[in-house]
Motif scaffolding. Structure first.
Motif, mmCIF file in Angstrom:
data_model
loop_
_atom_site.group_PDB
_atom_site.id
_atom_site.type_symbol
_atom_site.label_atom_id
_atom_site.label_comp_id
_atom_site.label_asym_id
_atom_site.label_seq_id
_atom_site.Cartn_x
_atom_site.Cartn_y
_atom_site.Cartn_z
ATOM 1 N N ASN A 71 0.812 -1.223 0.000
ATOM 2 C CA ASN A 71 0.000 0.000 0.000
ATOM 3 C C ASN A 71 0.843 1.269 0.000
ATOM 4 O OD1 ASN A 71 0.929 0.272 2.603
ATOM 5 N ND2 ASN A 71 -1.059 0.068 3.582
ATOM 6 N N GLY A 72 2.158 1.136 0.152
ATOM 7 C CA GLY A 72 3.058 2.273 0.044
ATOM 8 C C GLY A 72 3.370 2.977 1.347
ATOM 9 N N GLN A 73 2.645 2.693 2.422
ATOM 10 C CA GLN A 73 2.907 3.335 3.690
ATOM 11 C C GLN A 73 4.190 2.758 4.294
ATOM 12 O OE1 GLN A 73 -0.329 3.028 6.459
ATOM 13 N NE2 GLN A 73 0.610 4.389 7.932
ATOM 14 N N VAL A 74 5.043 3.602 4.841
ATOM 15 C CA VAL A 74 6.317 3.174 5.420
ATOM 16 C C VAL A 74 6.162 3.067 6.933
ATOM 17 C CG1 VAL A 74 8.740 3.780 5.754
ATOM 18 C CG2 VAL A 74 7.633 4.244 3.562
ATOM 19 N N PHE A 75 6.612 1.924 7.477
ATOM 20 C CA PHE A 75 6.593 1.694 8.918
ATOM 21 C C PHE A 75 8.040 1.558 9.391
ATOM 22 C CE2 PHE A 75 2.614 -0.029 7.312
ATOM 23 C CZ PHE A 75 1.697 0.571 8.156
ATOM 24 N N TYR A 76 8.416 2.357 10.387
ATOM 25 C CA TYR A 76 9.757 2.260 10.958
ATOM 26 C C TYR A 76 9.733 1.186 12.037
ATOM 27 C CZ TYR A 76 10.627 6.326 8.222
ATOM 28 O OH TYR A 76 10.755 7.177 7.156
ATOM 29 N N VAL A 77 10.701 0.276 11.969
ATOM 30 C CA VAL A 77 10.674 -0.918 12.804
ATOM 31 C C VAL A 77 12.010 -1.134 13.498
ATOM 32 C CG1 VAL A 77 8.906 -2.063 11.405
ATOM 33 C CG2 VAL A 77 11.320 -2.375 10.837
ATOM 34 N N ASN A 78 12.013 -2.067 14.433
ATOM 35 C CA ASN A 78 13.210 -2.458 15.157
ATOM 36 C C ASN A 78 14.031 -3.395 14.277
ATOM 37 O OD1 ASN A 78 15.095 -3.625 16.866
ATOM 38 N ND2 ASN A 78 13.697 -3.674 18.608
ATOM 39 N N SER A 79 15.280 -3.066 14.032
ATOM 40 C CA SER A 79 16.110 -3.853 13.120
ATOM 41 C C SER A 79 16.532 -5.200 13.703
ATOM 42 C CB SER A 79 17.352 -3.055 12.718
ATOM 43 O OG SER A 79 18.149 -2.780 13.851
ATOM 44 N N ASN A 80 16.427 -5.382 15.009
ATOM 45 C CA ASN A 80 16.801 -6.659 15.624
ATOM 46 C C ASN A 80 15.761 -7.746 15.370
ATOM 47 O OD1 ASN A 80 18.715 -4.953 16.611
ATOM 48 N ND2 ASN A 80 18.511 -5.567 18.731
ATOM 49 N N THR A 81 14.530 -7.354 15.132
ATOM 50 C CA THR A 81 13.461 -8.342 14.984
ATOM 51 C C THR A 81 12.818 -8.335 13.602
ATOM 52 O OG1 THR A 81 11.899 -6.777 15.959
ATOM 53 C CG2 THR A 81 12.907 -8.392 17.449
ATOM 54 N N ASN A 82 13.270 -7.481 12.724
ATOM 55 C CA ASN A 82 12.735 -7.398 11.356
ATOM 56 C C ASN A 82 13.901 -7.534 10.392
ATOM 57 O OD1 ASN A 82 9.717 -6.425 11.632
ATOM 58 N ND2 ASN A 82 10.926 -5.357 13.179
ATOM 59 N N PHE A 83 13.959 -8.652 9.706
ATOM 60 C CA PHE A 83 15.127 -8.909 8.882
ATOM 61 C C PHE A 83 14.845 -9.948 7.805
ATOM 62 C CE2 PHE A 83 15.277 -11.834 12.459
ATOM 63 C CZ PHE A 83 15.556 -13.055 11.867
ATOM 64 N N VAL A 84 15.778 -10.029 6.865
ATOM 65 C CA VAL A 84 15.838 -11.096 5.867
ATOM 66 C C VAL A 84 17.250 -11.643 5.962
ATOM 67 C CG1 VAL A 84 15.798 -11.664 3.414
ATOM 68 C CG2 VAL A 84 14.147 -10.036 4.333
ATOM 69 N N SER A 85 17.372 -12.968 6.051
ATOM 70 C CA SER A 85 18.702 -13.553 6.179
ATOM 71 C C SER A 85 18.872 -14.734 5.234
ATOM 72 C CB SER A 85 18.953 -14.006 7.618
ATOM 73 O OG SER A 85 18.124 -15.108 7.948
ATOM 74 N N LEU A 86 20.124 -15.039 4.975
ATOM 75 C CA LEU A 86 20.508 -16.222 4.213
ATOM 76 C C LEU A 86 21.753 -16.782 4.871
ATOM 77 C CD1 LEU A 86 20.298 -18.148 1.760
ATOM 78 C CD2 LEU A 86 21.721 -16.515 0.499
ATOM 79 N N ASN A 87 21.711 -18.050 5.252
ATOM 80 C CA ASN A 87 22.858 -18.702 5.874
ATOM 81 C C ASN A 87 22.706 -20.209 5.707
ATOM 82 O OD1 ASN A 87 25.307 -18.701 7.344
ATOM 83 N ND2 ASN A 87 24.209 -19.198 9.227
ATOM 84 N N ASP A 88 23.764 -20.865 5.272
ATOM 85 C CA ASP A 88 23.777 -22.320 5.076
ATOM 86 C C ASP A 88 22.624 -22.793 4.200
ATOM 87 O OD1 ASP A 88 26.083 -22.626 6.614
ATOM 88 O OD2 ASP A 88 24.950 -22.871 8.479
ATOM 89 N N GLY A 89 22.297 -22.048 3.178
ATOM 90 C CA GLY A 89 21.250 -22.447 2.240
ATOM 91 C C GLY A 89 19.841 -22.228 2.745
ATOM 92 N N GLN A 90 19.692 -21.694 3.949
ATOM 93 C CA GLN A 90 18.382 -21.428 4.525
ATOM 94 C C GLN A 90 18.133 -19.920 4.564
ATOM 95 O OE1 GLN A 90 15.969 -23.752 5.740
ATOM 96 N NE2 GLN A 90 17.317 -25.013 4.473
ATOM 97 N N ALA A 91 17.007 -19.505 4.029
ATOM 98 C CA ALA A 91 16.614 -18.094 4.043
ATOM 99 C C ALA A 91 15.493 -17.897 5.049
ATOM 100 C CB ALA A 91 16.162 -17.653 2.655
ATOM 101 N N MET A 92 15.458 -16.720 5.649
ATOM 102 C CA MET A 92 14.394 -16.411 6.602
ATOM 103 C C MET A 92 13.918 -14.992 6.392
ATOM 104 S SD MET A 92 14.240 -16.473 10.740
ATOM 105 C CE MET A 92 14.153 -18.236 10.774
#
Length: 190
Positions: A78-99
């Motif tokens: 919808n285009g609205q920007v929400f400022y969030v805590n970087s410790n709990t909002n993330f995208v990761s890739l490690n050992d072939g597993q993405a989260m």
């Protein structure tokens, strides 16, 4: 007449002294201005060096396929920007597993750690030096295409999560770090 001549001489000497003081103040102002400009340029050069080091570390993390994008803000479709805590909002890739984790502030947040296997991982760098990564993520609760763009000279990145079975894509912007250097709090994974 002597008084007038004396007065003119005293006035001329005083004017010369004031002119000299004003000139010294002007020189001092210019010197301070030049000094401030030099400090500013030194600070910018130091920031550029640090930014390049962070960029190189982020590129290495992408090449190692072991990274975390710690999101500072999230932008749903919808285009609205929400400022969030970087410790709990993330995208990761490690050992072939993405989260993909989006932590909600509601009392009943539901599943927030959507984990899956990463496949079809492709990276490239454009003419401007920006680095791109695309991958497919397939898991029990996630089937999405994840596209990441790392901006040249910094470790700032943007990732777009595009679910395969709905049009509800999500954009996250933040800092890309090597997985080992991240400071994330991983919730329950699904």
């Amino acid at each position: 007449m002597k008084r007038i001549v004396s007065f003119i001489v005293v006035l001329a000497v005083a004017m010369c002294g004031m002119t000299q003081v004003m000139a010294q103040k002007s020189i001092t102002k210019e010197a301070k201005k030049v000094e401030r400009e030099i400090k500013k340029q030194e600070r910018l050069a130091q920031d550029a060096v640090e930014g390049q080091e962070e960029f190189n570390a982020a590129v290495q993390a992408i090449n190692n396929q072991s990274f975390v994008l710690e999101a500072n803000n999230i932008q749903p479709m919808n285009g609205q920007v929400f400022y969030v805590n970087s410790n709990t909002n993330f995208v990761s890739l490690n050992d072939g597993q993405a989260m993909v984790q989006i932590a909600s502030n509601s009392p009943y947040p539901g599943p927030n750690g959507l984990q899956g296997s990463a496949s079809n991982i492709q990276t490239k760098q454009d003419d401007k030096g920006n680095v791109y990564l695309n991958m497919n993520v397939q898991g029990v609760f996630i089937s999405a295409t994840v596209s990441l763009m790392l901006t040249n000279g910094t470790n700032n990145a943007t990732v777009t999560v595009d679910p395969n079975f709905s049009g509800r894509n999500l954009r996250m912007t933040g800092t890309l770090l090597p997985y080992s250097q991240s400071n994330i709090f991983q919730g329950t994974t699904y």
